[in-house]
Motif scaffolding. Structure first.
Motif: not given
Lengths: 83, 556
Positions: B460-485
């Protein structure tokens, strides 16, 4: 609309269409409809649902990627974005 | 000459070949070390990716696994190939255009955050380590089974060969040895698949024999007669929900595995990355479409030859004697009626077949020359060595490039960077060896972890990094941590803490899909509630969307 936006829009719709085929071949025909499709036996060989899940879907995946690469090469040329 | 002599000759010859290529491909600059100087042609990269991806388990165990699961084995066939479609359409060309060295680097730069970089480094090391240990062990097992050497000696042989190639040649050495390793492993696999298919059906092409013969149906009927599960019927071992979710997790996980992604950094252009993904899948499909045929033919042959036959008849077969000695085939006339029965119940079943025997016994069953036995051993070794090398460079580059040169010492000279990279790869290889010799019991289950975590964090982090210009650090880090945990908690809880499978009975192998969906959801909500990324990051996203200038982007 800029060239980048037009290029990206065409790319996205190509990706969407190919992912629909990807999902149809694997999740719909290979899994969700595997049971009913198993009633059909083509070529006198294995039941269709089983065959799609273990063999047919993989052929579709290979074709999808090569098709995407060739369509994108045409799209790169059309918009002058070749590398 | 005996099979053992041939095996020694072929194994030593292939090892010498890999070392020779490794020496030829030695490098002196970091671009060569990390991305093979970006000069790998798409077809060669496809072959290297196929070898990188197909592990000891794909080569030795997969056909057996499928033959025991029947239809449900499709989760591995579709899951491990369908991910390449996602990779080719959604990730590979854009990551190549971005054009740096590692996956954590993309995550860290795109999300302008060292926190995101460190999360990605930890995930990359964890995923790669859990995957590398079974590869080293695979080499030890193949060497001990065929050549009678100690498993520990075999593991050290793997470590020495891999470390030599990786330390002196980096990604360039690894790439070209992987091309050779792919050649060895596919020849070995196809020779046995073709011979078996020809021996049983008279049709030498396994894919065609599988499609146009009724062996799958005959196997299915034979299994039913013996009281086993129907082979071709779906959902006998896994229910529909789990087949669906495990397939999706394996697909998305494949697309998110760092050692597969970085292979696409090595081609000259972004458009080459698209073609290269096609070649990779074609080369993988050669083995993955042969495996279900081998599964059907050898299972049918085994059951047909052994079940309800008299003890004398069965004991007179050469390969039965040989494989009984290894413990992979267990025959016991429990009820003393002079025949071997196969049943679904453990206490009355008299024939126990280890799944690895499906591929390993094929040369003897199909009465092939002893040379082929040696070739199969070399194929298994090639599969294990190539995957181990790909994983080691991911770990080494995460530590030396992302942690050391990007965070700790950005001013390091080119020579220092290269030395650090070499020392780290040597350390990682040597540290992994004891785990390969004495693997913790849970290591096999950790592979589910690797896919679950790749699916719920990187993808998700890579996909959103390419396809969602609006994705920011807060969203990506929160998403990765929630997915991981979430994913890690469910896998640990249901595997080790005795928790029930509380989410509709979802198996831990399939939970990565749920983790991925949570990642997407959280990333979206958090990013929309926080400020957009800076203008230069949005410009970066626009740049990676077009292939133009990929050559220029590489010079950094």
């Amino acid at each position: 609309m800029s060239a980048l936006e037009a290029y990206w829009k065409e790319n996205l719709s190509l990706i969407r269409n190919l992912l629909i085929i990807w999902a149809l071949a694997s999740y719909v025909l290979g899994i969700l409809l595997a049971e009913p499709l198993n009633a059909i036996r083509v070529f006198g060989g294995p039941p269709l649902g089983f065959w799609i899940a273990q063999q047919g879907s993989i052929y579709v995946f290979v074709i999808l990627i090569f098709y995407y690469a060739s369509r994108m090469a045409a799209l790169d040329r059309k918009y002058g974005f070749e590398d | 000459m005996s099979a053992e002599v041939w095996t020694w000759i072929i194994v030593l010859a292939t090892f010498a070949l890999y070392l020779g290529i490794g020496y030829w491909a030695r490098v002196r600059e970091t671009a060569g070390f990390y991305v093979a100087g970006r000069g790998v042609p798409p077809i060669a990269n496809g072959a290297a990716t196929a070898a990188d991806w197909m592990s000891a388990a794909s080569f030795i165990s997969m056909a057996g696994l499928i033959s025991f699961l029947g239809y449900d084995g499709a989760v591995y066939l579709m899951g491990w190939t369908g991910g390449y479609v996602l990779l080719a359409l959604l990730l590979a060309p854009y990551l190549r255009k971005y054009g740096k060295y590692t996956v954590p680097e993309f995550v860290g730069d795109r999300y302008y955050s060292n926190l995101a970089r460190v999360v990605a480094v930890i995930a990359a090391i964890f995923v790669s380590f859990t995957y590398a240990v079974p590869q080293l062990r695979g080499v030890g097992i193949v060497l001990s089974r065929y050549l009678g050497v100690d498993v520990a000696t075999g593991v050290w042989a793997a470590v020495i060969v891999t470390a030599f190639i990786a330390v002196i040649g980096g990604m360039k050495g690894i790439t070209w040895t992987q091309v050779a390793q792919y050649t060895v492993l596919i020849i070995a696999y196809l020779i046995t698949g073709i011979a078996l298919s020809n021996f049983l059906t008279g049709n030498p092409i396994p894919q065609l024999a599988f499609t146009f013969s009724d062996f799958a149906v005959r196997l299915s009927q034979l299994q039913v007669e013996l009281g086993l599960k129907e082979y071709v019927a779906p959902f006998q071992n896994l229910n529909l929900l789990n087949v669906f979710l495990i397939t999706l997790t394996l697909m998305v996980g494949t697309a998110g595995l760092p050692h597969v992604i970085i292979r696409f950094y090595t081609v000259p252009k972004a458009s080459d990355a698209r073609w290269s993904a096609g070649w990779a899948l074609l080369f993988i499909a050669l083995l993955y479409t042969t495996a279900p045929a081998v599964a059907v033919f050898s299972k049918y042959n085994l059951l047909n030859t052994l079940a309800n036959k008299t003890v004398e008849e069965v004991q007179g077969i050469d390969w039965v004697q040989k494989w009984s000695k290894t413990g992979l085939l267990k025959l016991e006339d429990k009820n003393g009626d002079g025949k071997y029965q196969i049943t679904a119940a453990k206490d009355t079943n008299e024939i126990t077949i280890d799944r690895d025997i499906i591929v390993l016994s094929t040369p003897e069953v199909a009465k092939l020359s002893p040379i082929v036995v040696g070739l199969v051993a070399a194929g298994g070794l090639a599969a294990a060595l190539s995957t181990a090398a790909g994983l080691l460079i991911v770990m080494a580059s995460a530590i030396s490039h992302d942690l050391y040169t990007r965070i700790i010492n950005p001013q390091a000279s080119e020579a220092t960077k290269l030395t650090i990279a070499r020392v780290v790869i040597l350390l990682v290889t040597v540290l992994a060896a004891p785990f390969g010799i004495n693997p913790p019991a849970f290591i096999a289950q950790l592979v589910a972890f690797a896919f679950g975590l790749a699916a719920s964090t990187f993808f998700p982090a890579i996909l959103l990094g390419i396809f969602d210009r609006r994705m920011n650090t807060q969203g990506a880090v929160a998403g990765m941590l929630v997915g991981l945990v979430f994913t890690a908690t469910y896998i640990v809880g249901t595997n080790y803490l005795g928790w029930p499978r509380f989410l509709f009975g979802i198996s831990p192998e399939g939970i990565g899909t749920v983790g991925m969906l949570l990642n997407f959801l959280v990333a979206y909500l958090v990013s929309r509630a926080t400020p957009p990324p800076p203008a230069e990051i949005q410009k970066l996203v626009d740049e990676i969307r077009v292939p133009k200038g990929a050559g220029a982007a590489a010079e950094h």
